[in-house]
Write a protein that holds these residues in place. Structure first.
Motif, PDB file in Angstrom:
ATOM      1  N   UNK A 133      52.364  48.939  23.399  1.00 23.17           N
ATOM      2  CA  UNK A 133      51.080  49.551  24.140  1.00 23.17           C
ATOM      3  C   UNK A 133      50.396  50.658  22.727  1.00 23.17           C
ATOM      4  N   UNK A 134      51.882  51.174  22.327  1.00 27.16           N
ATOM      5  CA  UNK A 134      50.703  51.843  21.334  1.00 27.16           C
ATOM      6  C   UNK A 134      51.370  51.324  18.874  1.00 27.16           C
ATOM      7  N   UNK A 135      52.074  50.313  19.784  1.00 28.03           N
ATOM      8  CA  UNK A 135      52.416  49.822  18.131  1.00 28.03           C
ATOM      9  C   UNK A 135      50.815  48.557  18.025  1.00 28.03           C
ATOM     10  N   UNK A 136      50.893  48.013  18.996  1.00 31.32           N
ATOM     11  CA  UNK A 136      50.086  46.520  19.138  1.00 31.32           C
ATOM     12  C   UNK A 136      49.159  46.840  19.902  1.00 31.32           C
ATOM     13  N   UNK A 137      48.605  47.985  21.173  1.00 31.04           N
ATOM     14  CA  UNK A 137      47.651  47.693  21.630  1.00 31.04           C
ATOM     15  C   UNK A 137      47.876  47.062  22.649  1.00 31.04           C
ATOM     16  N   UNK A 138      48.601  46.140  23.182  1.00 30.12           N
ATOM     17  CA  UNK A 138      49.157  45.973  24.849  1.00 30.12           C
ATOM     18  C   UNK A 138      48.667  46.190  25.801  1.00 30.12           C
ATOM     19  N   UNK A 139      47.788  45.493  26.823  1.00 26.88           N
ATOM     20  CA  UNK A 139      47.671  45.707  27.769  1.00 26.88           C
ATOM     21  C   UNK A 139      48.049  45.546  28.597  1.00 26.88           C
ATOM     22  N   UNK A 140      48.117  46.135  29.847  1.00 27.15           N
ATOM     23  CA  UNK A 140      48.187  45.258  31.216  1.00 27.15           C
ATOM     24  C   UNK A 140      46.720  44.731  31.304  1.00 27.15           C
ATOM     25  N   UNK A 141      46.778  43.120  31.935  1.00 22.14           N
ATOM     26  CA  UNK A 141      44.816  43.175  32.106  1.00 22.14           C
ATOM     27  C   UNK A 141      44.424  43.411  33.783  1.00 22.14           C
ATOM     28  N   UNK A 142      45.077  43.946  34.429  1.00 19.79           N
ATOM     29  CA  UNK A 142      44.512  45.188  35.545  1.00 19.79           C
ATOM     30  C   UNK A 142      44.278  45.954  34.889  1.00 19.79           C
ATOM     31  N   UNK A 143      44.344  46.354  34.299  1.00 21.52           N
ATOM     32  CA  UNK A 143      44.629  47.598  33.537  1.00 21.52           C
ATOM     33  C   UNK A 143      46.125  48.718  34.410  1.00 21.52           C
ATOM     34  N   UNK A 144      46.430  48.525  35.764  1.00 18.72           N
ATOM     35  CA  UNK A 144      47.699  48.991  36.442  1.00 18.72           C
ATOM     36  C   UNK A 144      48.245  48.387  37.449  1.00 18.72           C
ATOM     37  N   UNK A 145      49.287  47.516  36.959  1.00 23.00           N
ATOM     38  CA  UNK A 145      49.476  46.744  38.400  1.00 23.00           C
ATOM     39  C   UNK A 145      49.680  47.503  39.047  1.00 23.00           C
ATOM     40  N   UNK A 146      49.419  47.601  40.590  1.00 22.82           N
ATOM     41  CA  UNK A 146      49.582  47.793  41.654  1.00 22.82           C
ATOM     42  C   UNK A 146      50.763  47.025  42.977  1.00 22.82           C
ATOM     43  N   UNK A 147      51.487  47.724  42.554  1.00 17.91           N
ATOM     44  CA  UNK A 147      52.915  46.602  44.107  1.00 17.91           C
ATOM     45  C   UNK A 147      52.854  47.493  45.249  1.00 17.91           C
ATOM     46  N   UNK A 148      52.547  47.179  46.145  1.00 18.47           N
ATOM     47  CA  UNK A 148      52.518  47.820  47.592  1.00 18.47           C
ATOM     48  C   UNK A 148      53.601  47.468  48.095  1.00 18.47           C
ATOM     49  N   UNK A 149      54.352  48.585  49.271  1.00 15.98           N
ATOM     50  CA  UNK A 149      55.840  47.916  49.624  1.00 15.98           C
ATOM     51  C   UNK A 149      55.061  46.191  50.771  1.00 15.98           C
ATOM     52  N   UNK A 150      54.115  46.365  51.445  1.00 18.72           N
ATOM     53  CA  UNK A 150      54.197  45.404  51.909  1.00 18.72           C
ATOM     54  C   UNK A 150      54.331  43.693  52.043  1.00 18.72           C
ATOM     55  N   UNK A 151      53.998  44.162  49.981  1.00 17.51           N
ATOM     56  CA  UNK A 151      53.686  42.505  48.844  1.00 17.51           C
ATOM     57  C   UNK A 151      55.329  41.957  49.670  1.00 17.51           C
ATOM     58  N   UNK A 152      55.770  42.604  49.224  1.00 11.56           N
ATOM     59  CA  UNK A 152      57.832  42.341  49.372  1.00 11.56           C
ATOM     60  C   UNK A 152      57.432  40.655  50.597  1.00 11.56           C
ATOM     61  N   UNK A 153      57.060  41.289  51.336  1.00 11.35           N
ATOM     62  CA  UNK A 153      56.751  40.088  52.825  1.00 11.35           C
ATOM     63  C   UNK A 153      55.530  38.831  52.532  1.00 11.35           C
ATOM     64  N   UNK A 154      54.796  39.258  51.407  1.00 12.80           N
ATOM     65  CA  UNK A 154      53.644  38.147  50.984  1.00 12.80           C
ATOM     66  C   UNK A 154      54.328  36.394  50.869  1.00 12.80           C
ATOM     67  N   UNK A 155      53.532  35.915  51.221  1.00 17.94           N
ATOM     68  CA  UNK A 155      53.976  34.341  50.747  1.00 17.94           C
ATOM     69  C   UNK A 155      54.697  34.136  49.663  1.00 17.94           C
ATOM     70  N   UNK A 156      54.543  34.625  48.750  1.00 21.12           N
ATOM     71  CA  UNK A 156      55.365  34.088  47.339  1.00 21.12           C
ATOM     72  C   UNK A 156      55.949  35.566  47.204  1.00 21.12           C
ATOM     73  N   UNK A 157      56.950  35.594  48.243  1.00 18.66           N
ATOM     74  CA  UNK A 157      57.947  36.212  48.236  1.00 18.66           C
ATOM     75  C   UNK A 157      57.466  37.579  47.715  1.00 18.66           C
ATOM     76  N   UNK A 158      56.342  37.987  47.042  1.00 19.19           N
ATOM     77  CA  UNK A 158      56.323  39.331  46.460  1.00 19.19           C
ATOM     78  C   UNK A 158      56.307  38.937  44.990  1.00 19.19           C
ATOM     79  N   UNK A 159      56.591  37.572  44.923  1.00 17.89           N
ATOM     80  CA  UNK A 159      57.042  37.351  43.343  1.00 17.89           C
ATOM     81  C   UNK A 159      56.468  38.507  42.834  1.00 17.89           C
ATOM     82  N   UNK A 160      56.656  38.971  41.315  1.00 18.84           N
ATOM     83  CA  UNK A 160      56.003  39.970  40.667  1.00 18.84           C
ATOM     84  C   UNK A 160      55.887  39.672  39.196  1.00 18.84           C
ATOM     85  N   UNK A 161      54.302  39.197  38.992  1.00 18.70           N
ATOM     86  CA  UNK A 161      53.751  38.354  37.996  1.00 18.70           C
ATOM     87  C   UNK A 161      52.705  39.490  36.687  1.00 18.70           C
ATOM     88  N   UNK A 162      53.183  39.570  35.409  1.00 15.63           N
ATOM     89  CA  UNK A 162      52.771  40.379  34.773  1.00 15.63           C
ATOM     90  C   UNK A 162      52.166  40.076  33.637  1.00 15.63           C
TER      91      UNK A 162
END
Length: 168
Positions: free
Chosen positions: A90-119
């Protein structure tokens, strides 16, 4: 420190499906999956758990990439995982998350995609810098944060899906 979560890999089948959906190829997918490293803190004083790139990538100014990490996380109720770019990127290249901050809720673990985290990250440089990230290098970080709810909260609905499954 409280221990509130456990990182795991998603199943190979889920990873292969999501990888093919993102990059339209599955050549070498077994090796990519095998090499996935679970997020770790760099030092005892680190708040963030580094997520490691499953493959090398380069982002020219203005370019975006969506990365299936191969990771899921089982989180205790009352906690959330927040994802940010690694501070140096972020500091050197200004890389940013497209959703500004990724939020992974506790119930995402049980979602249809196994709670697969994407960035999904973008090189938003205004200095014409290209970002290069090697396979196995930390590119984003996750921090566990406790949260509260209101006294009159009466939500009983359960998650049944991945991104946007609760209405957006």
């Amino acid at each position: 420190m409280q221990r509130v979560a456990k990182f795991e890999k998603v199943s190979f089948e889920q990873f292969k499906k999501d990888w093919a959906d993102t990059f339209y190829v599955t050549d070498g997918i077994e090796k990519i999956y095998e090499d996935i490293k679970l997020p770790k803190r760099a030092t005892a004083g680190s708040a963030g758990y580094d997520f490691y790139a499953p493959m090398a990538f380069e982002l020219k100014p203005g370019e975006t990439i969506k990365i299936p990490t191969g990771i899921r996380v089982k989180i205790n109720d009352g906690w959330v995982l927040k994802l940010y770019p690694r501070s140096g990127l972020g500091f050197k290249f200004r890389v940013q998350m497209n959703n500004t901050v990724g939020i992974i809720d506790s119930d995402y673990y049980n979602s249809d995609n196994e709670g697969h985290i994407f960035c999904k990250i973008t090189n938003d440089t205004n200095e014409d810098k290209t970002v290069s990230v090697n396979k196995g290098t930390g590119f984003c970080q996750g921090i566990f944060v406790e949260y509260g709810i209101t006294f009159d909260d009466d939500v009983t609905d359960e998650r049944n899906g991945g991104f946007g499954s609760t209405g957006m």
